[in-house]
Design a protein around this motif. Structure first.
Motif, mmCIF file in Angstrom:
data_model
loop_
_atom_site.group_PDB
_atom_site.id
_atom_site.type_symbol
_atom_site.label_atom_id
_atom_site.label_comp_id
_atom_site.label_asym_id
_atom_site.label_seq_id
_atom_site.Cartn_x
_atom_site.Cartn_y
_atom_site.Cartn_z
ATOM 1 N N GLY A 163 0.790 -1.222 0.000
ATOM 2 C CA GLY A 163 0.000 0.000 0.000
ATOM 3 C C GLY A 163 0.821 1.271 0.000
ATOM 4 O O GLY A 163 0.451 2.258 -0.638
ATOM 5 N N GLY A 164 1.952 1.276 0.716
ATOM 6 C CA GLY A 164 2.773 2.482 0.748
ATOM 7 C C GLY A 164 3.281 2.864 -0.617
ATOM 8 O O GLY A 164 3.216 4.031 -1.025
ATOM 9 N N PHE A 168 0.609 5.825 -1.661
ATOM 10 C CA PHE A 168 1.016 6.970 -0.850
ATOM 11 C C PHE A 168 2.185 7.752 -1.445
ATOM 12 O O PHE A 168 2.689 8.676 -0.813
ATOM 13 C CB PHE A 168 1.328 6.512 0.577
ATOM 14 C CG PHE A 168 0.095 6.156 1.345
ATOM 15 C CD1 PHE A 168 -0.555 7.092 2.112
ATOM 16 C CD2 PHE A 168 -0.453 4.881 1.260
ATOM 17 C CE1 PHE A 168 -1.727 6.783 2.795
ATOM 18 C CE2 PHE A 168 -1.616 4.549 1.938
ATOM 19 C CZ PHE A 168 -2.268 5.504 2.709
ATOM 20 N N ALA A 173 -2.812 9.519 -2.619
ATOM 21 C CA ALA A 173 -2.741 9.899 -1.211
ATOM 22 C C ALA A 173 -3.496 11.183 -0.906
ATOM 23 O O ALA A 173 -3.617 11.559 0.265
ATOM 24 C CB ALA A 173 -1.274 10.046 -0.791
ATOM 25 N N LEU A 210 -5.287 7.573 9.666
ATOM 26 C CA LEU A 210 -3.958 7.636 9.047
ATOM 27 C C LEU A 210 -2.965 7.346 10.165
ATOM 28 O O LEU A 210 -2.580 8.237 10.915
ATOM 29 C CB LEU A 210 -3.735 9.011 8.421
ATOM 30 C CG LEU A 210 -2.412 9.258 7.691
ATOM 31 C CD1 LEU A 210 -2.175 8.228 6.592
ATOM 32 C CD2 LEU A 210 -2.380 10.673 7.127
ATOM 33 N N TYR A 213 1.551 6.169 7.692
ATOM 34 C CA TYR A 213 2.190 6.976 6.643
ATOM 35 C C TYR A 213 2.107 8.474 6.913
ATOM 36 O O TYR A 213 2.927 9.237 6.403
ATOM 37 C CB TYR A 213 1.593 6.633 5.283
ATOM 38 C CG TYR A 213 1.846 5.194 4.903
ATOM 39 C CD1 TYR A 213 3.148 4.703 4.796
ATOM 40 C CD2 TYR A 213 0.794 4.316 4.680
ATOM 41 C CE1 TYR A 213 3.392 3.375 4.478
ATOM 42 C CE2 TYR A 213 1.027 2.989 4.353
ATOM 43 C CZ TYR A 213 2.324 2.518 4.257
ATOM 44 O OH TYR A 213 2.558 1.204 3.939
ATOM 45 N N ASP A 253 -4.898 5.057 6.097
ATOM 46 C CA ASP A 253 -4.160 3.851 5.715
ATOM 47 C C ASP A 253 -4.718 2.598 6.377
ATOM 48 O O ASP A 253 -4.255 1.491 6.109
ATOM 49 C CB ASP A 253 -2.660 3.989 5.982
ATOM 50 C CG ASP A 253 -2.320 4.418 7.402
ATOM 51 O OD1 ASP A 253 -3.153 4.197 8.311
ATOM 52 O OD2 ASP A 253 -1.225 4.976 7.606
ATOM 53 N N CYS A 272 -6.097 -2.630 5.192
ATOM 54 C CA CYS A 272 -4.895 -2.118 5.844
ATOM 55 C C CYS A 272 -3.769 -2.036 4.826
ATOM 56 O O CYS A 272 -3.503 -3.005 4.101
ATOM 57 C CB CYS A 272 -4.475 -3.011 7.009
ATOM 58 S SG CYS A 272 -3.004 -2.394 7.877
ATOM 59 N N HIS A 273 -3.092 -0.888 4.781
ATOM 60 C CA HIS A 273 -2.097 -0.616 3.744
ATOM 61 C C HIS A 273 -0.653 -0.813 4.189
ATOM 62 O O HIS A 273 0.258 -0.341 3.517
ATOM 63 C CB HIS A 273 -2.293 0.806 3.215
ATOM 64 C CG HIS A 273 -3.479 0.935 2.325
ATOM 65 N ND1 HIS A 273 -3.419 0.834 0.953
ATOM 66 C CD2 HIS A 273 -4.797 1.113 2.618
ATOM 67 C CE1 HIS A 273 -4.616 0.967 0.431
ATOM 68 N NE2 HIS A 273 -5.476 1.130 1.431
ATOM 69 N N TYR A 274 -0.421 -1.523 5.287
ATOM 70 C CA TYR A 274 0.964 -1.752 5.696
ATOM 71 C C TYR A 274 1.188 -3.165 6.226
ATOM 72 O O TYR A 274 2.049 -3.412 7.062
ATOM 73 C CB TYR A 274 1.417 -0.707 6.727
ATOM 74 C CG TYR A 274 0.420 -0.395 7.824
ATOM 75 C CD1 TYR A 274 0.360 -1.163 8.989
ATOM 76 C CD2 TYR A 274 -0.455 0.676 7.697
ATOM 77 C CE1 TYR A 274 -0.538 -0.871 9.992
ATOM 78 C CE2 TYR A 274 -1.355 0.983 8.709
ATOM 79 C CZ TYR A 274 -1.394 0.205 9.850
ATOM 80 O OH TYR A 274 -2.297 0.499 10.844
#
Length: 397
Positions: A163-164, A168, A173, A210, A213, A253, A272-274
């Motif tokens: 995801g990052g 982002f 983003a 958030l 990130y 995120d 979830c982006h991490y």
């Protein structure tokens, strides 16, 4: 105007030459009765790289130059916030439109696009490729075969491991250009939930934030680069080590939403982006059992428990291997382009639906309102009844 002889094939344009512009290459790879004769992007470097991908296409900097080319269709792979304006421009010019998901970044924007399609009678197609993903088709077939009885609940967890890098470091983003990732990224899964449940969301509530990130100060963005220029899966771990994030980072995120559908089904979606892994996990519970996918591309299986009650058991009453597919998204992307070409040429029925695409955006938009409003319940605005050529596929049966 493109002068190349396409020998009776559909003349297509590709507008927006970022990462998803490669969708159009499936036209030639699959030998479809169409040809990409025009490409368009305001950024010169992207037109140059697009010329490598589509060497027989004329190049343009402004999409309005394409309106007078007598194209049969366009594939819009531009940033999300432009979908609404560009789709309406081409629909009103009588050019069939393939717009990559999401249809627009607001519910009202979707309704304006649908209204333009209704007013002009021009074909509109939305690229919800997950309906063509083998894992989704296996789950839908099992449900339709009655393996778990009547669907009552669907849970989806989306582990967005990259995801990052994916969302982002560029315009994704910035909520002005996406609304948020609960809509932008979630539109795929929300559409699948609706498809598997055979219903549309009417009320939501959501929470999120958030959480990782936003604390990273190594900003600056990526300029005119695209994902293929900066993405390296062997780097950037842990997520806090990322650099070159977009200057504006104001989308969540992590997010989670609850849904109530018009047919009484309850559903949840979590994103979830991490996470270290990247895949989707669906659980569908019915009156006679449940199913769950493990993996969502090559090597995935769908397990069904429907024979007896028990404690935890890793075995299942039925295990279905998910077929492999060549091409992006488990082979879904080439199927998407083939369906679009057939739809434009002959009006064949499609797995995708512009009406369902609006409903996915509407659910995601309402959930984002809820998330940013403290988790209060939000009702999803009803869709005005579309005309015949935009019929809700549930009403076409």
């Amino acid at each position: 105007m493109p002068s190349r002889n396409t020998q009776g094939k559909l003349r297509l344009g590709v507008v927006g030459l970022g990462l998803r512009s490669s969708l159009g290459r499936h036209v030639a790879e699959r030998g479809l009765p169409a040809a990409v004769t025009a490409i368009c992007d305001p950024i010169a470097s992207r037109r140059e790289s697009g010329g490598t991908l589509y060497p027989d296409a004329d190049q343009y900097a402004d999409h309005r130059e394409l309106l007078a080319l007598d194209l049969d269709g366009v594939v819009l792979t531009t940033p999300d916030h432009t979908h609404e304006e560009l789709a309406i421009d081409f629909l009103e010019a009588g050019v069939a439109v393939f717009v990559d998901k999401p249809l627009a970044i607001t519910t009202a924007g979707c309704d304006r696009v649908l209204a333009a399609a209704a007013r002009t009678g021009t074909k509109l197609y939305v690229g919800h490729n997950m309906r063509h993903m083998p894992v989704v088709q296996v789950m839908r077939e099992l449900i339709q075969d009655g393996q778990i009885g009547a669907v009552k609940a669907i849970w989806c967890r989306h582990f967005v491991g990259h995801g990052g890098d994916f969302y982002f470091k560029d315009w994704h983003a910035d909520r002005r250009r996406t609304t948020g990732l609960l809509l932008q990224k979630g539109a795929h899964d929300l559409d699948v939930i609706h498809w598997l449940a055979d219903g549309y969301t009417t009320r939501v509530n959501a929470m999120g934030g958030l959480t990782v990130y936003g604390d990273i100060t190594a900003r600056g963005g990526q300029g005119d680069k695209t994902l293929s220029d900066w993405y390296d899966p062997d780097r950037n771990w842990p997520p806090t080590s990322l650099t070159g994030l977009n200057d504006v980072v104001d989308v969540e995120d992590i997010s989670m939403m609850n849904m109530y559908l018009d047919n009484g089904v309850f559903a949840t979606y979590q994103q979830c982006h991490y996470t270290p892994d990247y895949w989707r996990n669906y659980t569908v519970i019915g009156t006679r059992g449940r199913l769950e996918n493990f993996g969502d591309t090559d090597g995935a299986v769908v397990k069904v428990w429907n024979g007896r009650r028990s404690g935890y058991r890793v075995d299942a009453d039925l295990v279905v291997e998910v077929p492999s597919g060549a091409g992006g998204h488990g082979g879904a992307d080439p199927e998407l382009l083939a369906e679009f070409v057939s739809f434009v040429r002959a009006g064949v029925p499609t797995l995708t639906s512009s009406v369902a695409a609006r409903q996915a955006v509407a659910a995601g938009y309402a959930a984002t309102e809820s998330l940013r409003g403290g988790g209060v319940p939000v009702d999803v605005p009803a869709l005005p009844r579309p005309p015949a050529h935009l019929v809700d596929p549930r009403e076409a049966r």
